[in-house]
Design an enzyme around this catalytic site. Structure first.
Site, PDB file in Angstrom:
ATOM      1  N   ARG A 136       1.921 -11.514   5.885  1.00  0.00           N
ATOM      2  CA  ARG A 136       3.587 -11.574   5.859  1.00  0.00           C
ATOM      3  C   ARG A 136       3.929 -10.929   7.444  1.00  0.00           C
ATOM      4  O   ARG A 136       5.298 -11.029   7.434  1.00  0.00           O
ATOM      5  CB  ARG A 136       4.155 -11.181   4.737  1.00  0.00           C
ATOM      6  CG  ARG A 136       3.727 -11.730   3.616  1.00  0.00           C
ATOM      7  CD  ARG A 136       4.180 -11.270   2.084  1.00  0.00           C
ATOM      8  NE  ARG A 136       5.453 -11.102   2.132  1.00  0.00           N
ATOM      9  CZ  ARG A 136       6.200 -10.675   1.114  1.00  0.00           C
ATOM     10  NH1 ARG A 136       5.609 -10.109   0.294  1.00  0.00           N
ATOM     11  NH2 ARG A 136       7.517 -10.464   0.999  1.00  0.00           N
ATOM     12  N   HIS A 173      -4.623 -14.775   9.838  1.00  0.00           N
ATOM     13  CA  HIS A 173      -3.811 -13.602   9.576  1.00  0.00           C
ATOM     14  C   HIS A 173      -4.392 -12.359  10.238  1.00  0.00           C
ATOM     15  O   HIS A 173      -3.678 -11.478   9.942  1.00  0.00           O
ATOM     16  CB  HIS A 173      -3.527 -13.575   8.130  1.00  0.00           C
ATOM     17  CG  HIS A 173      -2.915 -14.771   7.513  1.00  0.00           C
ATOM     18  ND1 HIS A 173      -1.743 -15.344   8.125  1.00  0.00           N
ATOM     19  CD2 HIS A 173      -3.371 -15.809   6.633  1.00  0.00           C
ATOM     20  CE1 HIS A 173      -1.169 -16.640   7.419  1.00  0.00           C
ATOM     21  NE2 HIS A 173      -2.194 -16.489   6.525  1.00  0.00           N
ATOM     22  N   PRO A 199       1.019  -1.073   0.031  1.00  0.00           N
ATOM     23  CA  PRO A 199       0.025  -0.089  -0.069  1.00  0.00           C
ATOM     24  C   PRO A 199       0.942   1.216   0.004  1.00  0.00           C
ATOM     25  O   PRO A 199       1.713   1.437   0.788  1.00  0.00           O
ATOM     26  CB  PRO A 199      -0.851  -0.035   1.134  1.00  0.00           C
ATOM     27  CG  PRO A 199      -0.608  -1.249   1.690  1.00  0.00           C
ATOM     28  CD  PRO A 199       0.616  -1.725   1.244  1.00  0.00           C
ATOM     29  N   GLU A 200       0.417   2.240  -0.868  1.00  0.00           N
ATOM     30  CA  GLU A 200       1.182   3.477  -0.893  1.00  0.00           C
ATOM     31  C   GLU A 200       0.265   4.519  -0.421  1.00  0.00           C
ATOM     32  O   GLU A 200      -0.940   4.486  -0.088  1.00  0.00           O
ATOM     33  CB  GLU A 200       1.633   3.736  -2.293  1.00  0.00           C
ATOM     34  CG  GLU A 200       2.711   2.765  -2.763  1.00  0.00           C
ATOM     35  CD  GLU A 200       3.151   2.817  -4.280  1.00  0.00           C
ATOM     36  OE1 GLU A 200       3.420   4.075  -4.472  1.00  0.00           O
ATOM     37  OE2 GLU A 200       3.661   1.963  -4.992  1.00  0.00           O
TER      38      GLU A 200
END
Ligand SMILES: [Zn+2]
Length: 273
Positions: free
Chosen positions: A111, A92, A2-3
């Site tokens: 992750r 997760h 994500p930016e």
């Protein structure tokens, strides 16, 4: 990853559930993310009233009880989902907040490269993750003069420069590629050779691409957001990123792909000099 526009979209989506709302439930996973969760995070948050979220670079900042700030970073693979009532947490889902009215915010991060921190509001300027961030690209601090001054003497490639969060905050691999394409600048060009004309094109390109993406995020929120859907990930029309082997939309030649400091870069060697 994500930016800025994706994080901005998340910030806008969660605002209605955090502004002047009390936290009624806290779930903190046992594994931690990139770093362990702050100690006693659960007791520090439970029952506290929150404020309007803000964004700095790729960080979401939520004021908690007017004295503290909850920082959330989505890392490489993190996403936030929101629910209108208590969700069943999945494997997760490492962090979740329930708010009064039973709105839920869930951070999913397979992750575990993201992170969560809680710190004193007075430390916001000096926080180790925030203090060295460069200007916001959509703020009045990010000017042609700034870019010319910061690139002067820098031998790194301009794309590497744009990814450096201490030079400008919030730009990642996708929007750097798109902005350089729009500005007609080669990602390999040495930063120090960006003089005024190119700097003007680059500032304009960065700002217009980020604004367009933020608008696309807003549209996705209005049209597509389902309870439990990941927010901040939206389909947008990318002109260069991810299009190696396809024809350049400007000149028709084939878009190329290369590696730059470990990151994949897409460019048109005819249009970008
Ligand atoms: Zn081209």
């Amino acid at each position: 990853m994500p930016e800025l526009p994706e994080v901005e979209t998340v910030k806008r989506a969660i605002a209605p559930m955090t502004i002047d709302k009390r936290i009624t439930n806290v779930f903190v996973g046992s594994k931690g993310l990139r770093w362990p969760f702050p100690r006693s995070l659960e007791s520090a948050l439970n029952g506290k009233r929150c404020g309007a979220p803000t964004r700095r670079g790729k960080y979401i900042l939520i004021p908690v009880s007017k004295k503290q700030v909850l920082l959330i970073h989505l890392g490489m693979s993190g996403s936030i989902r929101i629910y209108p009532n208590r969700p069943n947490l999945k494997k997760h889902d490492h962090f979740a907040l329930g708010f009064e009215g039973d709105d839920w915010l869930v951070l999913c991060d397979p992750r575990r490269f993201g992170f969560v921190d809680l710190f004193c509001e007075s430390e916001i300027e000096s926080h180790w993750l925030l203090k060295n961030l460069g200007p916001e690209p959509l703020s009045e601090d990010f000017t042609v003069d700034y870019l010319v001054a910061q690139t002067a003497g820098k031998t790194c490639a301009i794309k590497t420069f744009l990814l450096d969060q201490t030079k400008v905050a919030g730009i990642g691999n996708i929007y750097a590629a798109e902005a350089l394409f729009m500005a007609g600048i080669s990602p390999r060009r040495q930063a120090k050779t960006i003089k005024r004309a190119r700097a003007e094109r680059l500032v304009t390109a960065i700002q217009s691409i980020l604004r367009k993406a933020i608008d696309a995020g807003g549209t996705s929120l209005r049209n597509h957001m389902q309870p439990g859907g990941e927010i901040g990930y939206f389909v947008q029309s990318l002109q260069i990123y991810g299009r190696s082997g396809e024809h350049c939309v400007k000149c028709g030649s084939i878009i190329k792909e290369m590696k730059q400091t470990g990151r994949t870069t897409f460019h048109c060697s005819l249009c970008q000099r």
